[in-house]
Motif scaffolding. Structure first.
Motif, PDB file in Angstrom:
ATOM      1  N   ILE A 171     -12.358  31.555  39.321  1.00  0.00           N
ATOM      2  CA  ILE A 171     -12.266  32.979  39.633  1.00  0.00           C
ATOM      3  C   ILE A 171     -11.607  33.664  38.450  1.00  0.00           C
ATOM      4  N   CYS A 172     -12.241  34.730  37.995  1.00  0.00           N
ATOM      5  CA  CYS A 172     -11.680  35.505  36.892  1.00  0.00           C
ATOM      6  C   CYS A 172     -11.046  36.766  37.472  1.00  0.00           C
ATOM      7  N   VAL A 173      -9.755  36.932  37.243  1.00  0.00           N
ATOM      8  CA  VAL A 173      -9.031  38.059  37.824  1.00  0.00           C
ATOM      9  C   VAL A 173      -8.966  39.206  36.811  1.00  0.00           C
ATOM     10  N   VAL A 174      -9.450  40.386  37.228  1.00  0.00           N
ATOM     11  CA  VAL A 174      -9.409  41.558  36.347  1.00  0.00           C
ATOM     12  C   VAL A 174      -8.736  42.718  37.075  1.00  0.00           C
ATOM     13  N   GLU A 175      -8.410  43.785  36.288  1.00  0.00           N
ATOM     14  CA  GLU A 175      -7.747  44.933  36.897  1.00  0.00           C
ATOM     15  C   GLU A 175      -8.730  45.880  37.576  1.00  0.00           C
ATOM     16  N   GLU A 176      -9.852  46.192  36.888  1.00  0.00           N
ATOM     17  CA  GLU A 176     -10.761  47.231  37.360  1.00  0.00           C
ATOM     18  C   GLU A 176     -12.216  46.746  37.349  1.00  0.00           C
ATOM     19  N   PRO A 177     -13.075  47.385  38.181  1.00  0.00           N
ATOM     20  CA  PRO A 177     -14.499  47.021  38.162  1.00  0.00           C
ATOM     21  C   PRO A 177     -15.114  47.089  36.764  1.00  0.00           C
ATOM     22  N   LYS A 178     -14.660  48.026  35.924  1.00  0.00           N
ATOM     23  CA  LYS A 178     -15.272  48.136  34.598  1.00  0.00           C
ATOM     24  C   LYS A 178     -14.977  46.911  33.730  1.00  0.00           C
ATOM     25  N   ASP A 179     -13.903  46.182  34.065  1.00  0.00           N
ATOM     26  CA  ASP A 179     -13.607  44.952  33.335  1.00  0.00           C
ATOM     27  C   ASP A 179     -14.631  43.867  33.674  1.00  0.00           C
ATOM     28  N   ALA A 215      -2.618  47.129  37.993  1.00  0.00           N
ATOM     29  CA  ALA A 215      -1.654  46.137  37.516  1.00  0.00           C
ATOM     30  C   ALA A 215      -0.282  46.519  38.050  1.00  0.00           C
ATOM     31  N   ILE A 216       0.612  45.543  38.060  1.00  0.00           N
ATOM     32  CA  ILE A 216       1.980  45.816  38.514  1.00  0.00           C
ATOM     33  C   ILE A 216       2.617  46.845  37.578  1.00  0.00           C
ATOM     34  N   ASN A 217       3.069  47.938  38.126  1.00  0.00           N
ATOM     35  CA  ASN A 217       3.592  49.029  37.305  1.00  0.00           C
ATOM     36  C   ASN A 217       4.678  49.795  38.066  1.00  0.00           C
ATOM     37  N   PRO A 218       5.925  49.318  37.996  1.00  0.00           N
ATOM     38  CA  PRO A 218       7.012  49.958  38.757  1.00  0.00           C
ATOM     39  C   PRO A 218       7.180  51.442  38.443  1.00  0.00           C
ATOM     40  N   LEU A 219       6.878  51.851  37.190  1.00  0.00           N
ATOM     41  CA  LEU A 219       7.027  53.263  36.827  1.00  0.00           C
ATOM     42  C   LEU A 219       6.110  54.141  37.662  1.00  0.00           C
ATOM     43  N   GLU A 220       4.943  53.578  38.041  1.00  0.00           N
ATOM     44  CA  GLU A 220       4.021  54.355  38.861  1.00  0.00           C
ATOM     45  C   GLU A 220       4.040  53.899  40.308  1.00  0.00           C
ATOM     46  N   ASP A 271      -5.289  43.278  31.400  1.00  0.00           N
ATOM     47  CA  ASP A 271      -5.182  43.886  30.076  1.00  0.00           C
ATOM     48  C   ASP A 271      -4.032  43.272  29.273  1.00  0.00           C
ATOM     49  N   PRO A 272      -4.186  43.189  27.937  1.00  0.00           N
ATOM     50  CA  PRO A 272      -3.114  42.609  27.119  1.00  0.00           C
ATOM     51  C   PRO A 272      -2.006  43.629  26.803  1.00  0.00           C
ATOM     52  N   ASN A 273      -1.531  44.341  27.816  1.00  0.00           N
ATOM     53  CA  ASN A 273      -0.396  45.247  27.610  1.00  0.00           C
ATOM     54  C   ASN A 273       0.752  44.814  28.528  1.00  0.00           C
ATOM     55  N   THR A 274       1.857  45.549  28.478  1.00  0.00           N
ATOM     56  CA  THR A 274       3.062  45.161  29.224  1.00  0.00           C
ATOM     57  C   THR A 274       2.755  44.912  30.704  1.00  0.00           C
ATOM     58  N   GLU A 275       2.023  45.833  31.333  1.00  0.00           N
ATOM     59  CA  GLU A 275       1.763  45.749  32.770  1.00  0.00           C
ATOM     60  C   GLU A 275       0.796  44.614  33.080  1.00  0.00           C
ATOM     61  N   GLY A 276      -0.249  44.480  32.248  1.00  0.00           N
ATOM     62  CA  GLY A 276      -1.220  43.409  32.443  1.00  0.00           C
ATOM     63  C   GLY A 276      -0.590  42.035  32.275  1.00  0.00           C
ATOM     64  N   GLU A 277       0.285  41.905  31.274  1.00  0.00           N
ATOM     65  CA  GLU A 277       0.971  40.629  31.032  1.00  0.00           C
ATOM     66  C   GLU A 277       1.887  40.297  32.208  1.00  0.00           C
ATOM     67  N   THR A 298       1.671  37.014  34.584  1.00  0.00           N
ATOM     68  CA  THR A 298       2.798  36.103  34.800  1.00  0.00           C
ATOM     69  C   THR A 298       3.101  35.976  36.292  1.00  0.00           C
ATOM     70  N   TYR A 299       3.069  37.108  36.987  1.00  0.00           N
ATOM     71  CA  TYR A 299       3.353  37.102  38.421  1.00  0.00           C
ATOM     72  C   TYR A 299       2.365  36.202  39.151  1.00  0.00           C
ATOM     73  N   LEU A 300       1.075  36.348  38.839  1.00  0.00           N
ATOM     74  CA  LEU A 300       0.045  35.543  39.491  1.00  0.00           C
ATOM     75  C   LEU A 300       0.200  34.072  39.130  1.00  0.00           C
ATOM     76  N   ALA A 301       0.512  33.801  37.856  1.00  0.00           N
ATOM     77  CA  ALA A 301       0.668  32.407  37.420  1.00  0.00           C
ATOM     78  C   ALA A 301       1.787  31.727  38.205  1.00  0.00           C
ATOM     79  N   LEU A 302       2.918  32.438  38.350  1.00  0.00           N
ATOM     80  CA  LEU A 302       4.050  31.868  39.096  1.00  0.00           C
ATOM     81  C   LEU A 302       3.672  31.594  40.549  1.00  0.00           C
ATOM     82  N   LEU A 303       2.845  32.500  41.074  1.00  0.00           N
ATOM     83  CA  LEU A 303       2.457  32.415  42.486  1.00  0.00           C
ATOM     84  C   LEU A 303       1.476  31.266  42.727  1.00  0.00           C
TER      85      LEU A 303
END
Lengths: 373, 197
Positions: free
Chosen positions: B81-89, B109-114, B143-149, B153-158
């Protein structure tokens, strides 16, 4: 490198002015308030995309004008490069490099490298730790541009982690319990990873900078104590490698968690660190005289200059209003120290304040005009 | 300001992402001048997209029925299974033709600011899919940005305790480009992630 030509249009007090430079020393002489600092401020803006005097762009544009233009010809290793920056408050700056417009203004960073010392830099010594952290980080990026990414990654992770802690804190205050902290472990890991890189880089930089600070202070203060800089973290450790620091930071986050959750803010990490400045064994802040503090701030900037120079980047050195603060002996020593620079630009109100060693080109600055003399 | 209907159209268009006031005006006058059948077709497409398109009950990609085209396809395997953020991915990865497994669209993606935490994403649904035991590999393509990373990591730990192979897409230099044109951030990261040949 050296600046060969500077042209300002509607910048500060200048409707239009062109100044031609040569390598070596250049001295701007003029009475107070005629616009000497405006000239070096413009150079500083091209080098860093920000002013060392104001945080917004509006004061940079001459009153009544729409936009200001700074054009600069920089010679580096025999090649001349044109850099142009158009500053329009409320809009994005536009930049040109050579003849071509750049997609982002920050593409011109590095075209002109400059170390500028101005009276405002006294805050490096007297001010809050934030200014000293910025001094270190800016120098890191000047040495190795990739640290711009390390720095912004860390800031982003920190912002997200703080948002998580704060939301949980507010939820608890309103509801009395709860608050989702299920992703905190993840943010801890990322904060430790990015934070340790920044931490390690700052430690390495401080070590490289220290001998230069000592030497520069000795020159400008003439043997009144040894100037030392020491990186200070709440999580004091003898480790210096990023992998080891990552463990230290992860441990600190683990131990400090109850307190962080309680207060809703990140307490461990390089955003809380400082650069301790010492004269002998005494901290400069609170103990040093005005003259000593000022000399220390100057020594830090000169050290940054010497460090970049030792590593093969020869920046332009700018000393804004420096010589008036020094006695005759220290003027001579400073002149000896910087006299060999590829280009050093000096501003002063009284011609006689500048030692003979720096008698290169003279520019008489009057209201809105500059005359090569 | 224009009168009535034309201004309404400009206002509505101006609310779309990436459309500024000038573009909105241009599009509105284009519509006004266009052939009525073309305009009807556009209007019908807008209606249909809201009426017909739903989210796949398995992977949360966009779909026109209970399940999306990829989840229904019997030729694809269920081992990865390939996990992506959005349908466009999904569309972007499908274009490569490299991947023949299934997808899972998190919806962000996990984004506490939003205010986006794990509960706002389709993570519980992903865990349910993994518990069947058929899946051998989980590919994290956020995505290879702060939120995507952070999400990866969260999913990997889980997921790690379940004994699955968990992989992350590599990041580095674009292929076919010149080294000199890579920005210093990408090039710096590629340097860090260099490998022995």
């Amino acid at each position: 490198m050296y600046v060969r030509r500077l042209e300002l249009v509607d910048f500060r007090s200048y409707p239009r002015v062109v100044v031609e430079f040569e390598p070596g020393p250049g001295v701007f002489v003029g009475s107070n308030g005629v616009g000497k600092t405006n000239l070096v401020e413009a150079l500083g803006y091209v080098a860093t995309l920000s002013s060392h005097r104001v945080s917004t762009d509006a004061p940079l544009v001459r009153i009544g004008a729409q936009r200001a233009v700074v054009r600069c010809a920089v010679v580096h290793e025999g090649r001349e490069l044109l850099v142009e920056l158009q500053i329009e408050p409320g809009k994005a700056n536009k930049a040109r490099l050579g003849r071509a417009p750049t997609t982002r203004p920050r593409d011109i960073l590095g075209a002109l490298r400059l170390v500028l010392f101005a009276p405002e830099d006294l805050s490096l010594v007297r001010g809050e730790p934030e200014g000293r952290r910025r001094f270190l980080d800016d120098l890191l990026v000047a040495r190795q541009p990739r640290f711009a990414a390390v720095r912004s990654d860390y800031e982003r992770v920190l912002k997200q982690r703080n948002a998580l802690l704060r939301t949980a804190y507010l939820t608890r205050r309103v509801k009395g319990s709860g608050g989702d902290l299920s992703t905190l472990d993840v943010w801890d890991a990322h904060l430790a990873e990015h934070g340790s890189r920044l931490w390690a880089a700052r430690l390495e930089l401080t070590a490289a900078l220290a001998p230069h600070v000592e030497r520069a202070y000795d020159a400008v203060a003439a043997g009144k104590g040894t100037a030392r800089v020491r990186y200070h973290s709440r999580n004091e450790t003898t480790e210096t490698a990023p992998q080891e620091l990552e463990k230290v930071l992860a441990e600190a986050l683990k131990n400090g968690r109850p307190q962080e959750v309680e207060r809703g803010v990140t307490l461990a990490g390089p955003h809380r660190d400082d650069l301790s400045l010492l004269l002998g064994e005494m901290p400069v802040k609170g103990y040093a005289s005005h003259g000593e503090s000022w000399s220390f701030a100057l020594a830090m900037k000169l050290a940054a200059y010497e460090l970049l120079r030792a590593e093969g980047i020869e920046p332009v050195l700018v000393l804004d209003d420096v010589f008036a603060e020094l006695d005759a002996g220290r003027r001579e020593r400073l002149a000896d120290l910087v006299g060999g620079a590829e280009q050093v630009l000096v501003t002063c109100a009284v011609d006689a304040d500048v030692p003979a060693r720096l008698r290169g080109a003279r520019y008489a600055v009057r209201e809105g005009e500059v005359e090569h003399g | 300001m224009y009168e009535g209907a034309i201004q309404d159209l400009i206002d509505e268009l101006g609310r779309l992402p990436g459309v500024g006031p000038k573009s909105a005006q241009r599009i509105a006058f284009h519509v006004l001048a266009a052939d009525p059948t073309d305009v009807k077709r556009l209007a019908a497409a807008l209606h249909r997209v809201k009426d017909l398109v739903r989210f796949c009950t398995t992977c949360f990609n966009v779909a026109e029925s209970e399940q999306c085209r990829i989840c229904r396809d019997p030729r694809r395997h269920d081992e990865a299974i390939c996990v992506v953020e959005e349908p466009k991915d999904v569309v972007a990865i499908e274009k490569t033709g490299e991947f023949r497994g299934r997808y899972h669209v998190l919806g962000g993606a996990i984004n506490p600011l939003e205010g986006v935490g794990p509960d706002n994403l389709k993570i519980r649904e992903l865990m349910a899919r993994l518990s069947s035991g058929e899946v051998k590999e989980l590919i994290l393509a956020t995505d290879p940005n702060t939120e995507g990373e952070a999400t990866a990591t969260y999913l990997a730990l889980l997921v790690k305790p379940m004994g699955l192979r968990v992989t992350r897409l590599a990041s580095g230099l674009p292929v076919g480009g010149d080294l000199e044109y890579a920005d210093e951030v990408t090039l710096g990261r590629a340097f860090e992630g260099r490998r022995v040949l």
